[in-house]
Design a protein around this motif. Sequence first.
Motif, PDB file in Angstrom:
ATOM      1  N   GLY A 176     -39.758  -5.355   2.009  1.00 57.52           N
ATOM      2  CA  GLY A 176     -40.244  -5.088   3.366  1.00 57.52           C
ATOM      3  C   GLY A 176     -39.946  -6.219   4.327  1.00 57.52           C
ATOM      4  N   LEU A 177     -40.142  -7.454   3.874  1.00 62.63           N
ATOM      5  CA  LEU A 177     -39.838  -8.613   4.722  1.00 62.63           C
ATOM      6  C   LEU A 177     -38.357  -8.676   5.057  1.00 62.63           C
ATOM      7  CD1 LEU A 177     -42.100 -11.386   3.151  1.00 62.63           C
ATOM      8  CD2 LEU A 177     -42.384 -10.249   5.363  1.00 62.63           C
ATOM      9  N   SER A 178     -37.530  -8.367   4.075  1.00 64.57           N
ATOM     10  CA  SER A 178     -36.087  -8.360   4.305  1.00 64.57           C
ATOM     11  C   SER A 178     -35.714  -7.305   5.347  1.00 64.57           C
ATOM     12  CB  SER A 178     -35.356  -8.102   2.990  1.00 64.57           C
ATOM     13  OG  SER A 178     -33.976  -8.040   3.202  1.00 64.57           O
ATOM     14  N   LEU A 179     -36.316  -6.130   5.230  1.00 66.62           N
ATOM     15  CA  LEU A 179     -36.059  -5.059   6.196  1.00 66.62           C
ATOM     16  C   LEU A 179     -36.553  -5.462   7.584  1.00 66.62           C
ATOM     17  CD1 LEU A 179     -35.109  -2.197   6.847  1.00 66.62           C
ATOM     18  CD2 LEU A 179     -37.391  -1.391   6.177  1.00 66.62           C
ATOM     19  N   ASN A 180     -37.750  -6.071   7.645  1.00 62.82           N
ATOM     20  CA  ASN A 180     -38.274  -6.516   8.935  1.00 62.82           C
ATOM     21  C   ASN A 180     -37.339  -7.511   9.610  1.00 62.82           C
ATOM     22  OD1 ASN A 180     -40.539  -4.928   8.808  1.00 62.82           O
ATOM     23  ND2 ASN A 180     -41.889  -6.562   8.105  1.00 62.82           N
ATOM     24  N   LEU A 181     -36.787  -8.434   8.830  1.00 61.48           N
ATOM     25  CA  LEU A 181     -35.854  -9.406   9.398  1.00 61.48           C
ATOM     26  C   LEU A 181     -34.572  -8.728   9.885  1.00 61.48           C
ATOM     27  CD1 LEU A 181     -36.266 -12.452   7.010  1.00 61.48           C
ATOM     28  CD2 LEU A 181     -37.015 -12.252   9.393  1.00 61.48           C
ATOM     29  N   ASP A 182     -34.122  -7.701   9.145  1.00 65.33           N
ATOM     30  CA  ASP A 182     -32.937  -6.963   9.582  1.00 65.33           C
ATOM     31  C   ASP A 182     -33.190  -6.236  10.902  1.00 65.33           C
ATOM     32  OD1 ASP A 182     -31.589  -7.791   7.336  1.00 65.33           O
ATOM     33  OD2 ASP A 182     -31.912  -5.923   6.217  1.00 65.33           O
ATOM     34  N   LEU A 183     -34.415  -5.786  11.103  1.00 62.47           N
ATOM     35  CA  LEU A 183     -34.754  -5.005  12.302  1.00 62.47           C
ATOM     36  C   LEU A 183     -35.297  -5.871  13.438  1.00 62.47           C
ATOM     37  CD1 LEU A 183     -36.465  -1.970  10.558  1.00 62.47           C
ATOM     38  CD2 LEU A 183     -34.130  -2.106  11.440  1.00 62.47           C
ATOM     39  N   LEU A 184     -35.434  -7.175  13.201  1.00 64.58           N
ATOM     40  CA  LEU A 184     -36.035  -8.054  14.201  1.00 64.58           C
ATOM     41  C   LEU A 184     -35.273  -8.061  15.516  1.00 64.58           C
ATOM     42  CD1 LEU A 184     -38.238 -10.017  14.941  1.00 64.58           C
ATOM     43  CD2 LEU A 184     -36.933 -11.837  13.829  1.00 64.58           C
ATOM     44  N   GLU A 185     -33.974  -8.095  15.463  1.00 64.48           N
ATOM     45  CA  GLU A 185     -33.173  -8.113  16.693  1.00 64.48           C
ATOM     46  C   GLU A 185     -33.409  -6.847  17.517  1.00 64.48           C
ATOM     47  OE1 GLU A 185     -31.213 -10.155  19.363  1.00 64.48           O
ATOM     48  OE2 GLU A 185     -31.615 -10.948  17.360  1.00 64.48           O
ATOM     49  N   ILE A 186     -33.516  -5.706  16.843  1.00 63.11           N
ATOM     50  CA  ILE A 186     -33.796  -4.442  17.545  1.00 63.11           C
ATOM     51  C   ILE A 186     -35.183  -4.496  18.174  1.00 63.11           C
ATOM     52  CG2 ILE A 186     -34.177  -1.960  17.214  1.00 63.11           C
ATOM     53  CD1 ILE A 186     -32.046  -2.136  14.960  1.00 63.11           C
ATOM     54  N   LYS A 187     -36.158  -5.046  17.450  1.00 58.65           N
ATOM     55  CA  LYS A 187     -37.518  -5.182  17.963  1.00 58.65           C
ATOM     56  C   LYS A 187     -37.524  -6.049  19.213  1.00 58.65           C
ATOM     57  CE  LYS A 187     -41.540  -5.754  15.520  1.00 58.65           C
ATOM     58  NZ  LYS A 187     -42.450  -6.422  14.581  1.00 58.65           N
ATOM     59  N   ARG A 188     -36.779  -7.140  19.182  1.00 53.84           N
ATOM     60  CA  ARG A 188     -36.707  -8.036  20.348  1.00 53.84           C
ATOM     61  C   ARG A 188     -36.022  -7.350  21.522  1.00 53.84           C
ATOM     62  NH1 ARG A 188     -34.935 -13.399  16.971  1.00 53.84           N
ATOM     63  NH2 ARG A 188     -37.024 -13.948  16.228  1.00 53.84           N
ATOM     64  N   ASP A 189     -34.967  -6.602  21.249  1.00 49.79           N
ATOM     65  CA  ASP A 189     -34.288  -5.866  22.320  1.00 49.79           C
ATOM     66  C   ASP A 189     -35.220  -4.843  22.962  1.00 49.79           C
ATOM     67  OD1 ASP A 189     -31.956  -7.280  21.889  1.00 49.79           O
ATOM     68  OD2 ASP A 189     -31.005  -5.702  20.678  1.00 49.79           O
ATOM     69  N   ASN A 190     -35.969  -4.111  22.133  1.00 49.01           N
ATOM     70  CA  ASN A 190     -36.916  -3.123  22.663  1.00 49.01           C
ATOM     71  C   ASN A 190     -38.010  -3.786  23.490  1.00 49.01           C
ATOM     72  OD1 ASN A 190     -35.555  -0.974  21.514  1.00 49.01           O
ATOM     73  ND2 ASN A 190     -36.826  -0.943  19.674  1.00 49.01           N
ATOM     74  N   ALA A 191     -38.480  -4.941  23.053  1.00 43.27           N
ATOM     75  CA  ALA A 191     -39.506  -5.675  23.816  1.00 43.27           C
ATOM     76  C   ALA A 191     -38.954  -6.123  25.151  1.00 43.27           C
ATOM     77  CB  ALA A 191     -39.988  -6.871  22.998  1.00 43.27           C
ATOM     78  N   GLN A 192     -37.717  -6.575  25.169  1.00 41.06           N
ATOM     79  CA  GLN A 192     -37.105  -7.001  26.426  1.00 41.06           C
ATOM     80  C   GLN A 192     -36.939  -5.825  27.377  1.00 41.06           C
ATOM     81  OE1 GLN A 192     -33.438  -9.120  26.011  1.00 41.06           O
ATOM     82  NE2 GLN A 192     -33.400  -9.731  28.163  1.00 41.06           N
ATOM     83  N   ILE A 193     -36.577  -4.669  26.849  1.00 39.35           N
ATOM     84  CA  ILE A 193     -36.450  -3.476  27.695  1.00 39.35           C
ATOM     85  C   ILE A 193     -37.808  -3.119  28.295  1.00 39.35           C
ATOM     86  CG2 ILE A 193     -36.051  -0.974  27.598  1.00 39.35           C
ATOM     87  CD1 ILE A 193     -33.815  -1.626  25.510  1.00 39.35           C
ATOM     88  N   ARG A 194     -38.891  -3.191  27.479  1.00 36.14           N
ATOM     89  CA  ARG A 194     -40.236  -2.896  27.992  1.00 36.14           C
ATOM     90  C   ARG A 194     -40.639  -3.888  29.073  1.00 36.14           C
ATOM     91  NH1 ARG A 194     -41.248  -1.468  22.574  1.00 36.14           N
ATOM     92  NH2 ARG A 194     -41.990  -3.547  22.087  1.00 36.14           N
ATOM     93  N   MET A 195     -40.293  -5.170  28.898  1.00 37.14           N
ATOM     94  CA  MET A 195     -40.640  -6.174  29.890  1.00 37.14           C
ATOM     95  C   MET A 195     -39.928  -5.915  31.213  1.00 37.14           C
ATOM     96  SD  MET A 195     -40.822  -9.718  27.682  1.00 37.14           S
ATOM     97  CE  MET A 195     -40.399 -10.659  29.115  1.00 37.14           C
ATOM     98  N   VAL A 196     -38.660  -5.553  31.135  1.00 35.08           N
ATOM     99  CA  VAL A 196     -37.888  -5.290  32.351  1.00 35.08           C
ATOM    100  C   VAL A 196     -38.399  -4.037  33.055  1.00 35.08           C
ATOM    101  CG1 VAL A 196     -35.602  -4.672  33.199  1.00 35.08           C
ATOM    102  CG2 VAL A 196     -35.840  -6.500  31.535  1.00 35.08           C
ATOM    103  N   ALA A 197     -38.801  -3.046  32.265  1.00 35.25           N
ATOM    104  CA  ALA A 197     -39.281  -1.777  32.831  1.00 35.25           C
ATOM    105  C   ALA A 197     -40.622  -1.950  33.558  1.00 35.25           C
ATOM    106  CB  ALA A 197     -39.421  -0.724  31.732  1.00 35.25           C
ATOM    107  N   ASN A 198     -41.411  -2.957  33.135  1.00 35.42           N
ATOM    108  CA  ASN A 198     -42.715  -3.175  33.793  1.00 35.42           C
ATOM    109  C   ASN A 198     -42.526  -4.002  34.983  1.00 35.42           C
ATOM    110  OD1 ASN A 198     -44.114  -1.665  31.951  1.00 35.42           O
ATOM    111  ND2 ASN A 198     -44.446  -3.397  30.598  1.00 35.42           N
TER     112      ASN A 198
END
Length: 107
Positions: A85-107
């Motif tokens: 699970g930790l390995s998968l989370n690290l693989d998906l971390l960049e996507i999570k950060r990109d989604n957070a940045q999109i939410r920040m820009v949208a607000n």
Amino acid sequence: MGDFGMGDFCRRSQDSRRRLRQSFRSGAWVDELPRVLWAYRTTCRTSTNETPLSMTYGTEAVVPTEIGEPSFRVEQFDPEFNVEGLSLNLDLLEIKRDNAQIRMVAN
């Protein structure tokens, strides 16, 4: 337990600020710093809908109260599955950060 309304929240907030000022004056803030940092790092931000800890490490923390009073997550802990699970989370971390940045820009 009573219903906690906005008045209760404001009162607790004022009490917290008063205790914080007192701890700064007395020098006790040094003892409180680890708890304050933990609270800050594990509190969800409205701009990203994520905690700073999850944005850094790709996973949520186990809150100390969950260790004392085991939650479902703690009781079902499997070390081998956790590594995957930790390995998968690290693989998906960049996507999570990109989604957070999109939410920040949208607000």
